[in-house]
Design an enzyme around this catalytic site. Structure first.
Site, short mmCIF file in Angstrom:
data_model
loop_
_atom_site.label_atom_id
_atom_site.label_comp_id
_atom_site.label_asym_id
_atom_site.label_seq_id
_atom_site.Cartn_x
_atom_site.Cartn_y
_atom_site.Cartn_z
N HIS A 97 -9.84 2.09 0.27
CA HIS A 97 -9.80 1.03 1.27
C HIS A 97 -10.90 1.14 2.33
O HIS A 97 -10.65 0.88 3.51
CB HIS A 97 -8.41 1.02 1.92
CG HIS A 97 -7.93 -0.32 2.37
ND1 HIS A 97 -8.57 -1.06 3.34
CD2 HIS A 97 -6.88 -1.06 1.97
CE1 HIS A 97 -7.90 -2.18 3.53
NE2 HIS A 97 -6.88 -2.22 2.70
N HIS B 164 0.80 -1.23 0.00
CA HIS B 164 0.00 0.00 0.00
C HIS B 164 0.84 1.29 0.00
O HIS B 164 0.53 2.23 0.75
CB HIS B 164 -0.97 -0.01 1.19
CG HIS B 164 -2.07 -1.03 1.08
ND1 HIS B 164 -2.48 -1.58 -0.11
CD2 HIS B 164 -2.85 -1.61 2.05
CE1 HIS B 164 -3.48 -2.43 0.12
NE2 HIS B 164 -3.71 -2.47 1.41
N GLU C 154 -11.37 -3.66 -2.98
CA GLU C 154 -10.38 -2.69 -3.45
C GLU C 154 -10.14 -2.92 -4.94
O GLU C 154 -9.48 -3.88 -5.32
CB GLU C 154 -9.07 -2.88 -2.67
CG GLU C 154 -9.24 -2.86 -1.17
CD GLU C 154 -8.11 -3.57 -0.43
OE1 GLU C 154 -6.93 -3.34 -0.75
OE2 GLU C 154 -8.40 -4.38 0.46
C1 GLA Z 1 -5.14 -5.03 2.40
C2 GLA Z 1 -4.25 -6.20 2.43
C3 GLA Z 1 -4.46 -6.97 3.68
C4 GLA Z 1 -4.30 -6.10 4.88
C5 GLA Z 1 -5.24 -4.94 4.78
C6 GLA Z 1 -5.04 -4.01 5.94
O1 GLA Z 1 -6.42 -5.36 2.05
O2 GLA Z 1 -4.40 -7.03 1.32
O3 GLA Z 1 -3.56 -8.03 3.74
O4 GLA Z 1 -3.00 -5.61 4.94
O5 GLA Z 1 -5.04 -4.26 3.57
O6 GLA Z 1 -4.93 -4.67 7.16
#
Ligand code: GLA
Length: 384
Positions: A207, A133, A344
């Site tokens: 997100h 991210h 997402e």
């Molecule tokens: C994303 C990732 C997950 C986790 C979340 C936040 O969706 O794919 O593995 O890190 O963000 O906790």
């Protein structure tokens, strides 16, 4: 009744109906309030976008975070259906990307490395041995410039950010624009665009953790989900795709017929064990760049439904596996495991290292542009 009385009665009734309507269907608007200061002294604000039907989204320019989203249930009652906090400090203390804009690269890049035009770039490593991210300080932790935008069909907020060459290891000055619109048809539309002065990689996403029964009101395992995807990208133990595009047929990843998220989540299936539930990218059917409906979720107690429309080739389904009751959010609600789900929309994880995946390279002179819409509606008749 005398004819004149009937006329009076009819006039009074029409006036009352008009007043009720004016009250229920106001003008779409954007208002702004202070939300505090970041540790480096920047002002964070919170913008409230209200549409003509009274639905409302709150967005802070810190991380472009959607802090609350209020949409009607089948009786017209508004509830906040995203996880989050009501104060900036809680966001600053750290959280798992609640409601944020994710970039420069949403999802993972293996070992935080990729090679472009023969040059190897080293990114921040912040998820085991991988990059997640956007790194240690991704787009979810920066202060964006914000300005309300006039649109015909709702209320809109434009966020811009200049992501400098070298931030978190990425090449090129990336000029990013994200426009959130809450339309009068109860859609939260996100329009992402970007340009660069040097070839780079980009993969932006959003997100929000949704719970259509209302944030903090239990887990999301009974939400019914449809995903228009015939394949998904299985991963290794670090959630990096192996490169295989596996058919969902006969697996717990087949959501081509609406199924509750919880129906198969505990099955003894290697990918579910590795992800501690769903934390996987779906290979969406349809053409990249075409805005198409890729998912639908519904929740029976509230009657709320949400469709996801996107131009993107992929979508990560994350079932809130790492929520563990240590975070207390709005209204004192404690967020336990699986109290929210994320959809997402994105390119596939680790695309910069997977030449067979659709490219995430943005060239100097080109414009990155994607659209995602979360569209809310209700099932079942309104009971007055
Ligand atoms: C994303 C990732 C997950 C986790 C979340 C936040 O969706 O794919 O593995 O890190 O963000 O906790």
């Amino acid at each position: 009744m005398k004819p004149v009385k009937v006329l009076y009665f009819a006039l009074i009734c029409s006036a009352m109906i008009l007043l009720l309507n004016l009250n229920a269907y106001g003008q779409a608007k954007v208002t702004k309030e202070g939300f505090g200061k970041t540790p480096d002294g920047q002002d964070a604000d919170i913008y409230t976008l209200t549409n003509s039907g009274g639905a409302e989204v709150k967005i802070t320019n810190y991380g472009g975070i959607v802090t609350s989203l209020r949409v009607p249930d089948r009786n017209g009652k508004l509830d906040d259906i995203v996880l989050g906090f009501d104060n900036l400090d809680a966001y600053l203390k750290g959280h798992p990307y609640f409601g944020a804009i994710i970039g420069r690269y949403g999802n993972r890049i293996a070992k935080g490395r990729f090679t472009l035009h023969g040059v190897e770039y080293k990114l921040a490593v912040n998820n085991g041995e991988n990059h997640l991210h956007g790194g240690t300080k991704g787009f979810d932790k920066v202060v964006w410039n914000a300005k309300p935008r006039k649109v015909a069909n709702g209320a809109a907020l434009e966020l811009t950010y200049l992501n400098k060459d070298g931030e978190e290891g990425y090449p090129g000055n990336l000029s990013v624009k994200v426009v959130y619109t809450l339309t009068n048809a109860n859609e939260l539309k996100i329009d992402y665009s970007a340009t660069t002065d040097k070839d780079t990689v980009v993969n932006l996403t959003h997100h929000s953790y949704f719970n259509l029964a209302g944030q903090g009101n239990g887990d999301i395992l009974n939400h019914r989900l449809f995903v228009n995807a015939a394949r998904f990208t299985p991963t290794d133990a670090g959630s990096i795709p192996t490169g295989e595009l596996r058919s969902v047929r006969g697996t717990p990843f087949d959501f081509t017929r609406a199924t509750t998220i919880g129906a198969r989540i505990n099955q003894d299936y290697e990918q579910l064990r590795l992800g501690k539930g769903y934390d996987h990218n779906f290979v969406l059917n349809g053409k990249i760049g075409t805005l198409r409906r890729v998912a639908r979720v519904s929740e029976s107690t509230s009657g709320r439904a949400m469709e996801v429309w996107t131009t993107e080739p992929g979508m990560q389904l994350y079932s809130g596996n790492f929520l563990d009751g240590t975070l207390t959010g709005k209204d004192g609600k404690v967020y336990q495991q699986r109290y929210g789900f994320c959809l997402e929309t994105q390119h596939y994880p680790d695309s910069p290292n997977k030449p067979k995946f659709p490219t995430t390279v943005l060239r100097k002179g080109d414009r990155y542009h994607t659209i995602t819409i979360y569209k809310f509606s209700v099932r079942g008749a309104k009971i007055d």
